[in-house]
Design a protein around this motif. Structure first.
Motif, PDB file in Angstrom:
ATOM      1  N   THR A   1      46.514  44.536  28.978  1.00 44.21           N
ATOM      2  CA  THR A   1      45.245  43.821  28.831  1.00 44.21           C
ATOM      3  C   THR A   1      44.775  43.285  30.179  1.00 44.21           C
ATOM      4  O   THR A   1      43.597  43.424  30.539  1.00 44.21           O
ATOM      5  CB  THR A   1      45.386  42.668  27.827  1.00 44.21           C
ATOM      6  OG1 THR A   1      45.800  43.197  26.576  1.00 44.21           O
ATOM      7  CG2 THR A   1      44.089  41.915  27.663  1.00 44.21           C
TER       8      THR A   1
ATOM      9  N   GLN B   1      43.577  46.208  32.404  1.00 45.32           N
ATOM     10  CA  GLN B   1      42.236  46.665  32.025  1.00 45.32           C
ATOM     11  C   GLN B   1      41.167  45.646  32.434  1.00 45.32           C
ATOM     12  O   GLN B   1      40.089  46.016  32.892  1.00 45.32           O
ATOM     13  CB  GLN B   1      42.163  46.925  30.509  1.00 45.32           C
ATOM     14  CG  GLN B   1      43.003  48.094  30.050  1.00 45.32           C
ATOM     15  CD  GLN B   1      42.539  49.413  30.637  1.00 45.32           C
ATOM     16  OE1 GLN B   1      41.357  49.623  30.884  1.00 45.32           O
ATOM     17  NE2 GLN B   1      43.493  50.292  30.900  1.00 45.32           N
ATOM     18  N   LEU B   2      41.484  44.375  32.272  1.00 39.63           N
ATOM     19  CA  LEU B   2      40.564  43.314  32.669  1.00 39.63           C
ATOM     20  C   LEU B   2      40.338  43.334  34.177  1.00 39.63           C
ATOM     21  O   LEU B   2      39.207  43.158  34.647  1.00 39.63           O
ATOM     22  CB  LEU B   2      41.122  41.964  32.234  1.00 39.63           C
ATOM     23  CG  LEU B   2      40.246  40.745  32.396  1.00 39.63           C
ATOM     24  CD1 LEU B   2      39.105  40.809  31.393  1.00 39.63           C
ATOM     25  CD2 LEU B   2      41.053  39.493  32.169  1.00 39.63           C
ATOM     26  N   SER B   3      41.399  43.561  34.945  1.00 39.35           N
ATOM     27  CA  SER B   3      41.274  43.553  36.407  1.00 39.35           C
ATOM     28  C   SER B   3      40.479  44.750  36.931  1.00 39.35           C
ATOM     29  O   SER B   3      39.938  44.698  38.025  1.00 39.35           O
ATOM     30  CB  SER B   3      42.654  43.527  37.060  1.00 39.35           C
ATOM     31  OG  SER B   3      43.313  44.759  36.873  1.00 39.35           O
TER      32      SER B   3
ATOM     33  N   HIS C   1      38.050  46.646  34.796  1.00 44.01           N
ATOM     34  CA  HIS C   1      36.775  46.925  34.146  1.00 44.01           C
ATOM     35  C   HIS C   1      35.875  45.725  33.876  1.00 44.01           C
ATOM     36  O   HIS C   1      34.753  45.910  33.423  1.00 44.01           O
ATOM     37  CB  HIS C   1      37.021  47.620  32.804  1.00 44.01           C
ATOM     38  CG  HIS C   1      37.713  48.937  32.955  1.00 44.01           C
ATOM     39  ND1 HIS C   1      37.130  50.024  33.558  1.00 44.01           N
ATOM     40  CD2 HIS C   1      38.956  49.331  32.597  1.00 44.01           C
ATOM     41  CE1 HIS C   1      37.977  51.031  33.557  1.00 44.01           C
ATOM     42  NE2 HIS C   1      39.093  50.638  32.980  1.00 44.01           N
ATOM     43  N   HIS C   2      36.334  44.514  34.112  1.00 44.38           N
ATOM     44  CA  HIS C   2      35.492  43.372  33.755  1.00 44.38           C
ATOM     45  C   HIS C   2      34.312  43.267  34.709  1.00 44.38           C
ATOM     46  O   HIS C   2      34.446  43.498  35.905  1.00 44.38           O
ATOM     47  CB  HIS C   2      36.303  42.066  33.782  1.00 44.38           C
ATOM     48  CG  HIS C   2      35.659  40.978  32.989  1.00 44.38           C
ATOM     49  ND1 HIS C   2      34.665  40.195  33.502  1.00 44.38           N
ATOM     50  CD2 HIS C   2      35.831  40.590  31.712  1.00 44.38           C
ATOM     51  CE1 HIS C   2      34.259  39.348  32.576  1.00 44.38           C
ATOM     52  NE2 HIS C   2      34.952  39.568  31.475  1.00 44.38           N
TER      53      HIS C   2
ATOM     54  N   TRP D   1      32.661  40.645  35.834  1.00 46.97           N
ATOM     55  CA  TRP D   1      32.650  39.501  36.736  1.00 46.97           C
ATOM     56  C   TRP D   1      33.795  39.605  37.728  1.00 46.97           C
ATOM     57  O   TRP D   1      34.960  39.739  37.355  1.00 46.97           O
ATOM     58  CB  TRP D   1      32.764  38.194  35.973  1.00 46.97           C
ATOM     59  CG  TRP D   1      31.633  37.940  35.041  1.00 46.97           C
ATOM     60  CD1 TRP D   1      30.347  38.388  35.152  1.00 46.97           C
ATOM     61  CD2 TRP D   1      31.692  37.176  33.839  1.00 46.97           C
ATOM     62  NE1 TRP D   1      29.596  37.947  34.106  1.00 46.97           N
ATOM     63  CE2 TRP D   1      30.394  37.196  33.282  1.00 46.97           C
ATOM     64  CE3 TRP D   1      32.696  36.484  33.187  1.00 46.97           C
ATOM     65  CZ2 TRP D   1      30.095  36.552  32.106  1.00 46.97           C
ATOM     66  CZ3 TRP D   1      32.384  35.833  32.013  1.00 46.97           C
ATOM     67  CH2 TRP D   1      31.097  35.871  31.491  1.00 46.97           C
TER      68      TRP D   1
ATOM     69  N   ALA E   1      36.755  37.043  37.287  1.00 48.42           N
ATOM     70  CA  ALA E   1      37.673  37.359  36.187  1.00 48.42           C
ATOM     71  C   ALA E   1      38.602  38.506  36.585  1.00 48.42           C
ATOM     72  O   ALA E   1      39.795  38.494  36.255  1.00 48.42           O
ATOM     73  CB  ALA E   1      36.900  37.710  34.926  1.00 48.42           C
ATOM     74  N   ARG E   2      38.064  39.493  37.319  1.00 46.18           N
ATOM     75  CA  ARG E   2      38.912  40.599  37.795  1.00 46.18           C
ATOM     76  C   ARG E   2      39.983  40.083  38.745  1.00 46.18           C
ATOM     77  O   ARG E   2      41.144  40.492  38.672  1.00 46.18           O
ATOM     78  CB  ARG E   2      38.050  41.650  38.495  1.00 46.18           C
ATOM     79  CG  ARG E   2      37.205  42.476  37.574  1.00 46.18           C
ATOM     80  CD  ARG E   2      36.628  43.704  38.280  1.00 46.18           C
ATOM     81  NE  ARG E   2      35.925  43.404  39.505  1.00 46.18           N
ATOM     82  CZ  ARG E   2      34.619  43.187  39.596  1.00 46.18           C
ATOM     83  NH1 ARG E   2      33.878  43.231  38.510  1.00 46.18           N
ATOM     84  NH2 ARG E   2      34.054  42.937  40.749  1.00 46.18           N
TER      85      ARG E   2
ATOM     86  N   ILE F   1      38.414  34.236  31.358  1.00 46.97           N
ATOM     87  CA  ILE F   1      37.006  34.611  31.331  1.00 46.97           C
ATOM     88  C   ILE F   1      36.096  33.390  31.293  1.00 46.97           C
ATOM     89  O   ILE F   1      35.032  33.373  31.901  1.00 46.97           O
ATOM     90  CB  ILE F   1      36.733  35.525  30.118  1.00 46.97           C
ATOM     91  CG1 ILE F   1      37.507  36.820  30.284  1.00 46.97           C
ATOM     92  CG2 ILE F   1      35.254  35.815  29.976  1.00 46.97           C
ATOM     93  CD1 ILE F   1      37.467  37.712  29.082  1.00 46.97           C
TER      94      ILE F   1
ATOM     95  N   HIS G   1      34.218  31.469  34.326  1.00 47.72           N
ATOM     96  CA  HIS G   1      33.107  32.034  35.092  1.00 47.72           C
ATOM     97  C   HIS G   1      31.887  31.140  34.967  1.00 47.72           C
ATOM     98  O   HIS G   1      31.394  30.886  33.890  1.00 47.72           O
ATOM     99  CB  HIS G   1      32.770  33.427  34.583  1.00 47.72           C
ATOM    100  CG  HIS G   1      31.600  34.037  35.280  1.00 47.72           C
ATOM    101  ND1 HIS G   1      31.691  34.563  36.539  1.00 47.72           N
ATOM    102  CD2 HIS G   1      30.322  34.177  34.912  1.00 47.72           C
ATOM    103  CE1 HIS G   1      30.510  35.012  36.904  1.00 47.72           C
ATOM    104  NE2 HIS G   1      29.656  34.788  35.928  1.00 47.72           N
TER     105      HIS G   1
END
Length: 161
Positions: free
Chosen positions: A14, A17-19, A21-22, A24, A27-28, A73, A76
């Motif tokens: 998770t 994927q966040l790092s 595709h996010h 912001w 958040a990455r 998240i 932000h």
């Protein structure tokens, strides 16, 4: 001081994927920092690789402990404040919905209603209206022929018959 962080395989995936595709950047960076911390790297080294302070890494770790992915998240708060307030946008959308005006006409009518100069350029107004679901088509004053020319022979086909 090392910050120990143990992640399950699901949490690691998770965060990965966040790092990647996010949308912001902050958040990455938080997700990437947590992945590096889970591999045993020191927070100062992680901070240098991410280009942030070590306090940012520390804060991201505590946000993860407190609320998980939502904690990463919800931190932000970036971006410049909007120039066009909700009242202005509602006025312009209502004018666009009820009257057939150009962008310049919409801006002028909104200025008359609010009694202040319009805070945006006309290009940005068009972008905001498109985001609000409006579409624009430039009107053209062109002559359309009602009759087709039948006196010319049809064009030859480029394909062999």
């Amino acid at each position: 001081m090392k910050i120990n962080l143990t992640l399950s395989p699901c949490e690691s995936e998770t965060l990965f994927q966040l790092s990647v595709h996010h949308p912001w950047r902050d958040a990455r960076l938080r997700a990437a920092g947590l992945l590096m911390l889970s591999k045993g790297e020191h927070r100062t080294a992680v901070a240098q690789q991410c280009g942030v302070s070590h306090q940012t890494i520390y804060n991201g770790r505590h946000a993860w402990e407190k609320a998980g992915v939502v904690g990463l998240i919800s931190g932000h708060a970036g971006g410049r404040p909007r120039k066009l307030s909700e009242a202005w946008l509602a006025t312009v959308c209502e004018l666009a919905r009820t009257q057939a005006l150009t962008l310049r006409g919409l801006a002028q009518r909104a200025e008359e209603i609010h009694g202040a100069p319009f805070p945006l350029s006309l290009d940005r107004l068009g972008v905001l209206l498109r985001k609000s679901g409006f579409s624009f088509k430039r009107t053209r004053m062109s002559l359309k022929k009602n009759e087709t020319r039948n006196d010319l022979p049809p064009a030859p086909s480029p394909l062999p018959v």
